[in-house]
Write a protein that holds these residues in place. Structure first.
Motif, mmCIF file in Angstrom:
data_model
loop_
_atom_site.group_PDB
_atom_site.id
_atom_site.type_symbol
_atom_site.label_atom_id
_atom_site.label_comp_id
_atom_site.label_asym_id
_atom_site.label_seq_id
_atom_site.Cartn_x
_atom_site.Cartn_y
_atom_site.Cartn_z
ATOM 1 N N GLU A 128 41.422 33.549 70.464
ATOM 2 C CA GLU A 128 42.674 33.625 69.825
ATOM 3 C C GLU A 128 43.460 32.552 69.905
ATOM 4 O O GLU A 128 44.117 32.057 68.976
ATOM 5 C CB GLU A 128 43.435 35.045 70.115
ATOM 6 C CG GLU A 128 44.403 35.407 69.198
ATOM 7 C CD GLU A 128 43.891 35.533 67.661
ATOM 8 O OE1 GLU A 128 44.790 35.267 66.859
ATOM 9 O OE2 GLU A 128 42.608 35.789 67.403
ATOM 10 N N PRO A 129 44.003 32.046 71.231
ATOM 11 C CA PRO A 129 44.890 30.935 71.343
ATOM 12 C C PRO A 129 44.409 29.693 70.507
ATOM 13 O O PRO A 129 45.376 28.757 70.360
ATOM 14 C CB PRO A 129 45.036 30.758 72.813
ATOM 15 C CG PRO A 129 44.851 32.147 73.476
ATOM 16 C CD PRO A 129 43.821 32.679 72.570
ATOM 17 N N ILE A 134 39.641 25.772 66.543
ATOM 18 C CA ILE A 134 38.459 26.464 66.168
ATOM 19 C C ILE A 134 38.373 26.360 64.804
ATOM 20 O O ILE A 134 37.301 26.243 64.062
ATOM 21 C CB ILE A 134 38.269 27.709 66.832
ATOM 22 C CG1 ILE A 134 38.217 27.899 68.241
ATOM 23 C CG2 ILE A 134 36.863 28.480 66.275
ATOM 24 C CD1 ILE A 134 38.259 29.152 68.813
ATOM 25 N N SER A 135 39.467 26.534 64.083
ATOM 26 C CA SER A 135 39.277 26.478 62.489
ATOM 27 C C SER A 135 38.773 25.297 61.806
ATOM 28 O O SER A 135 38.875 25.231 60.883
ATOM 29 C CB SER A 135 40.524 27.201 61.883
ATOM 30 O OG SER A 135 41.736 26.173 62.113
ATOM 31 N N GLN A 136 39.108 24.020 62.727
ATOM 32 C CA GLN A 136 38.659 22.906 62.226
ATOM 33 C C GLN A 136 37.282 22.320 62.542
ATOM 34 O O GLN A 136 36.771 21.328 62.140
ATOM 35 C CB GLN A 136 39.668 21.867 62.777
ATOM 36 C CG GLN A 136 41.324 22.036 62.414
ATOM 37 C CD GLN A 136 41.520 21.891 60.822
ATOM 38 O OE1 GLN A 136 40.944 20.749 60.371
ATOM 39 N NE2 GLN A 136 42.059 22.680 60.354
ATOM 40 N N CYS A 137 36.797 23.366 63.556
ATOM 41 C CA CYS A 137 35.480 22.979 64.119
ATOM 42 C C CYS A 137 34.371 23.330 62.994
ATOM 43 O O CYS A 137 34.482 24.017 62.542
ATOM 44 C CB CYS A 137 35.346 23.613 65.389
ATOM 45 S SG CYS A 137 36.458 23.067 66.651
ATOM 46 N N PHE A 156 32.764 36.001 64.711
ATOM 47 C CA PHE A 156 32.907 34.392 64.008
ATOM 48 C C PHE A 156 32.742 34.600 62.453
ATOM 49 O O PHE A 156 33.131 33.790 61.874
ATOM 50 C CB PHE A 156 32.155 33.408 64.715
ATOM 51 C CG PHE A 156 32.745 32.777 65.806
ATOM 52 C CD1 PHE A 156 33.492 31.822 65.857
ATOM 53 C CD2 PHE A 156 32.434 33.509 67.118
ATOM 54 C CE1 PHE A 156 34.129 31.496 67.149
ATOM 55 C CE2 PHE A 156 32.881 33.115 68.415
ATOM 56 C CZ PHE A 156 33.882 31.960 68.522
ATOM 57 N N GLY A 157 31.652 35.324 62.028
ATOM 58 C CA GLY A 157 31.523 35.551 60.796
ATOM 59 C C GLY A 157 32.781 35.772 59.990
ATOM 60 O O GLY A 157 32.624 35.552 58.681
ATOM 61 N N LYS A 158 33.581 36.810 60.735
ATOM 62 C CA LYS A 158 34.771 37.257 59.647
ATOM 63 C C LYS A 158 35.832 36.234 60.030
ATOM 64 O O LYS A 158 36.517 35.917 58.748
ATOM 65 C CB LYS A 158 34.948 38.528 60.424
ATOM 66 C CG LYS A 158 36.268 39.290 59.711
ATOM 67 C CD LYS A 158 36.561 40.601 60.236
ATOM 68 C CE LYS A 158 37.620 41.257 59.555
ATOM 69 N NZ LYS A 158 38.159 42.607 60.296
ATOM 70 N N VAL A 159 36.053 35.598 61.024
ATOM 71 C CA VAL A 159 37.325 34.765 61.199
ATOM 72 C C VAL A 159 36.922 33.185 60.808
ATOM 73 O O VAL A 159 37.809 32.664 60.383
ATOM 74 C CB VAL A 159 37.723 34.878 62.602
ATOM 75 C CG1 VAL A 159 39.230 34.261 62.812
ATOM 76 C CG2 VAL A 159 38.012 36.309 62.993
ATOM 77 N N TYR A 160 35.782 32.988 61.411
ATOM 78 C CA TYR A 160 35.512 31.101 61.007
ATOM 79 C C TYR A 160 33.907 31.264 60.608
ATOM 80 O O TYR A 160 32.951 30.703 61.280
ATOM 81 C CB TYR A 160 35.270 30.483 62.406
ATOM 82 C CG TYR A 160 36.749 30.974 63.081
ATOM 83 C CD1 TYR A 160 37.867 30.228 62.897
ATOM 84 C CD2 TYR A 160 36.604 31.660 64.544
ATOM 85 C CE1 TYR A 160 38.972 30.257 63.869
ATOM 86 C CE2 TYR A 160 37.752 31.770 65.127
ATOM 87 C CZ TYR A 160 39.027 31.152 64.676
ATOM 88 O OH TYR A 160 40.443 31.444 65.664
ATOM 89 N N PRO A 161 33.898 31.661 59.224
ATOM 90 C CA PRO A 161 32.594 31.667 58.608
ATOM 91 C C PRO A 161 31.833 30.475 58.615
ATOM 92 O O PRO A 161 30.648 30.308 58.564
ATOM 93 C CB PRO A 161 32.772 32.252 57.476
ATOM 94 C CG PRO A 161 34.207 31.905 57.140
ATOM 95 C CD PRO A 161 35.004 32.045 58.351
ATOM 96 N N ASN A 162 32.409 29.249 58.622
ATOM 97 C CA ASN A 162 31.825 27.855 58.462
ATOM 98 C C ASN A 162 31.551 27.536 59.924
ATOM 99 O O ASN A 162 31.107 26.267 59.818
ATOM 100 C CB ASN A 162 32.787 27.087 57.622
ATOM 101 C CG ASN A 162 33.249 27.581 56.312
ATOM 102 O OD1 ASN A 162 32.102 28.081 55.600
ATOM 103 N ND2 ASN A 162 34.415 27.535 55.918
ATOM 104 N N VAL A 163 31.667 28.121 61.132
ATOM 105 C CA VAL A 163 31.544 27.357 62.288
ATOM 106 C C VAL A 163 30.194 27.906 62.763
ATOM 107 O O VAL A 163 29.939 29.193 62.615
ATOM 108 C CB VAL A 163 32.664 27.992 63.320
ATOM 109 C CG1 VAL A 163 32.196 27.416 64.786
ATOM 110 C CG2 VAL A 163 33.985 27.475 63.050
ATOM 111 N N LYS A 164 29.312 26.998 63.287
ATOM 112 C CA LYS A 164 28.092 27.154 63.658
ATOM 113 C C LYS A 164 28.002 27.390 65.366
ATOM 114 O O LYS A 164 28.807 26.799 65.891
ATOM 115 C CB LYS A 164 26.881 26.145 63.199
ATOM 116 C CG LYS A 164 26.730 25.893 61.911
ATOM 117 C CD LYS A 164 25.615 24.729 61.606
ATOM 118 C CE LYS A 164 25.508 24.549 60.164
ATOM 119 N NZ LYS A 164 24.654 23.476 60.162
ATOM 120 N N LEU A 165 27.274 28.440 65.493
ATOM 121 C CA LEU A 165 27.405 28.857 67.109
ATOM 122 C C LEU A 165 26.002 28.369 67.695
ATOM 123 O O LEU A 165 25.063 28.268 67.205
ATOM 124 C CB LEU A 165 27.264 30.434 67.119
ATOM 125 C CG LEU A 165 28.114 31.248 66.352
ATOM 126 C CD1 LEU A 165 28.105 32.683 66.644
ATOM 127 C CD2 LEU A 165 29.691 30.807 66.743
#
Length: 408
Positions: A128-129, A134-137, A156-165
């Protein structure tokens, strides 16, 4: 300089990218660097030196390269240090880069310059902090042993859908298969792909038996060229490969037979070609990274023969590197696999029992592959090995592999 590559795999064991890790100084000789390791490279990203000098074609086969940056080097003129396309570079941040206004602003600047971004070493409580970063990653690297992936996937699917884990510290094939089954991760990093085979009931295929026969012919002392040519003739893929290579060498000569081609190469070059060509074929049903691992180990081991004062054994060390993954190639424990091929006692002792004259060099290569720079530095001091010679041997191995398997 020391540098190595660590692969990142997808669900199909295909390498999608490599992380580049480098070190400029021998921290064992300079303990003050070790104590303040986080300050090493302030303002300079040594990994970018490697990427720029080698190019992504040679270094990673054109795949993305993850390059670590710290809380100081993030503010450096990265575009001046990097001569390869920004889209091929993933700047790998860690938790030393904190989510304050100046860092968030700089992260956004780098993103706007075309670089991809990744972050690692975050705890769950940090998500969260760190939301603005993270939104740029494009990627987030997670320690799978400390993450409940089913919940992380939803989050991550909900908050950062474009970030690969990316799952890191995947150290066994069982872990990899379990994580794949869960379906939460996009990429995987760890030593799982090269773990030794402990036991196997699998029979070696007839085709691989033919290749082993050929290895035994050419690795025998004073092997017979005609006998080797006759065994090569049993496999169309090897015949085509041999004739293509010899025709490149002999532009003004007509190659009339496989025996003629073998004679054109001579014992030494034929032996080298067969060992590499057969290793490639033995790995045909394995992830391509196993071929790359074995080939680069072989050439790296050969290149380290001089620094380790074993110059007379360079060709033997080359074979040791090739066969260091033969257990994986044949799906047999190492001792069983080596019982099928003809190798020297030095090679057997190193690969089976980690002892004998060749064991220190093999151990050095394995530590190098893991970017265990503290141990690598210690070993270089003990054996009075020059860092530049090691780096040159590694880069030569990468270039040799590139020329052996050029990218299409």
């Amino acid at each position: 300089m020391l540098a190595t590559l660590i692969p990142l795999f997808d669900d199909n064991m295909y390498v999608c990218a490599y992380s580049v890790f480098a070190r400029k100084e021998n921290h064992f000789l300079n303990p003050n660097y070790e104590g303040g390791a986080r300050y090493d490279g302030a303002g300079t990203v040594h990994e970018l030196e490697v990427v720029s000098s080698m190019g992504v074609g040679t270094l990673s086969g054109g795949k993305e390269v993850f390059v670590p940056i710290n809380q100081f080097s993030i503010f450096a003129e990265i575009s001046l240090q990097c001569t390869v396309p920004a889209g091929k570079v993933v700047l790998l941040m860690d938790n030393s880069i904190v989510p304050t206004e100046q860092y968030v602003k700089r992260v956004k600047e780098l993103k706007s310059q075309g670089y991809k971004l990744a972050i690692r070493k975050l705890q769950i409580a940090d998500f969260e902090p760190y939301k603005e970063i993270i939104s740029q990653c494009d990627y987030i690297l997670l320690n799978h042993t400390k993450i409940e992936i089913s919940k992380a996937k939803v989050y991550f699917g909900k908050v950062y859908p474009n970030v690969k884990l990316v799952a890191v510290n995947v150290d066994s094939q069982e872990e990899y298969e379990e994580l794949k089954k869960d379906g939460g991760y996009d990429l995987y990093e760890g030593g799982f792909f090269r773990m030794p085979v402990k036991e196997s009931e699998t029979e070696v295929s007839p085709l691989k038996v033919n290749y082993i026969e050929l290895l035994n012919v050419i690795n025998a002392q004073d092997f017979d060229l005609q006998e080797a040519a006759d065994v090569i003739g049993k496999d169309p893929a090897l015949v085509i490969s041999l004739l293509e290579m010899v025709n490149r060498m002999a532009l003004n000569s007509d190659i009339t037979s496989i025996r003629h081609a073998a004679a054109m190469l001579g014992q030494k070059e034929l032996k080298r070609w067969i060992n590499t060509a057969v290793t490639k074929e033995l790995c045909a049903d394995k992830p391509s990274e196993i071929t790359r691992l074995a080939m680069i180990r072989a050439k790296f081991a050969e290149g380290l023969a001089g620094p380790f004062e074993m110059g007379m054994a360079a060709q033997e060390l080359f074979i040791m590197g090739l066969f260091s993954a033969i257990d994986i190639m044949l799906d047999k424990p190492m001792e069983e696999a080596l019982n099928m091929v003809q190798v020297s006692k030095n090679i057997r002792d190193a690969l089976i029992d980690n002892k004998g004259d060749f064991a220190p060099l093999l151990n050095f290569i394995r530590r190098y592959e893991d970017a265990d720079w503290t141990e690598v530095s210690r070993l270089m001091v003990i054996d009075d090995i020059n860092m530049d010679e090691v780096y040159e041997a590694y880069l030569n191995a990468l270039k040799w592999y590139r020329d052996l398997f050029p990218q299409k």
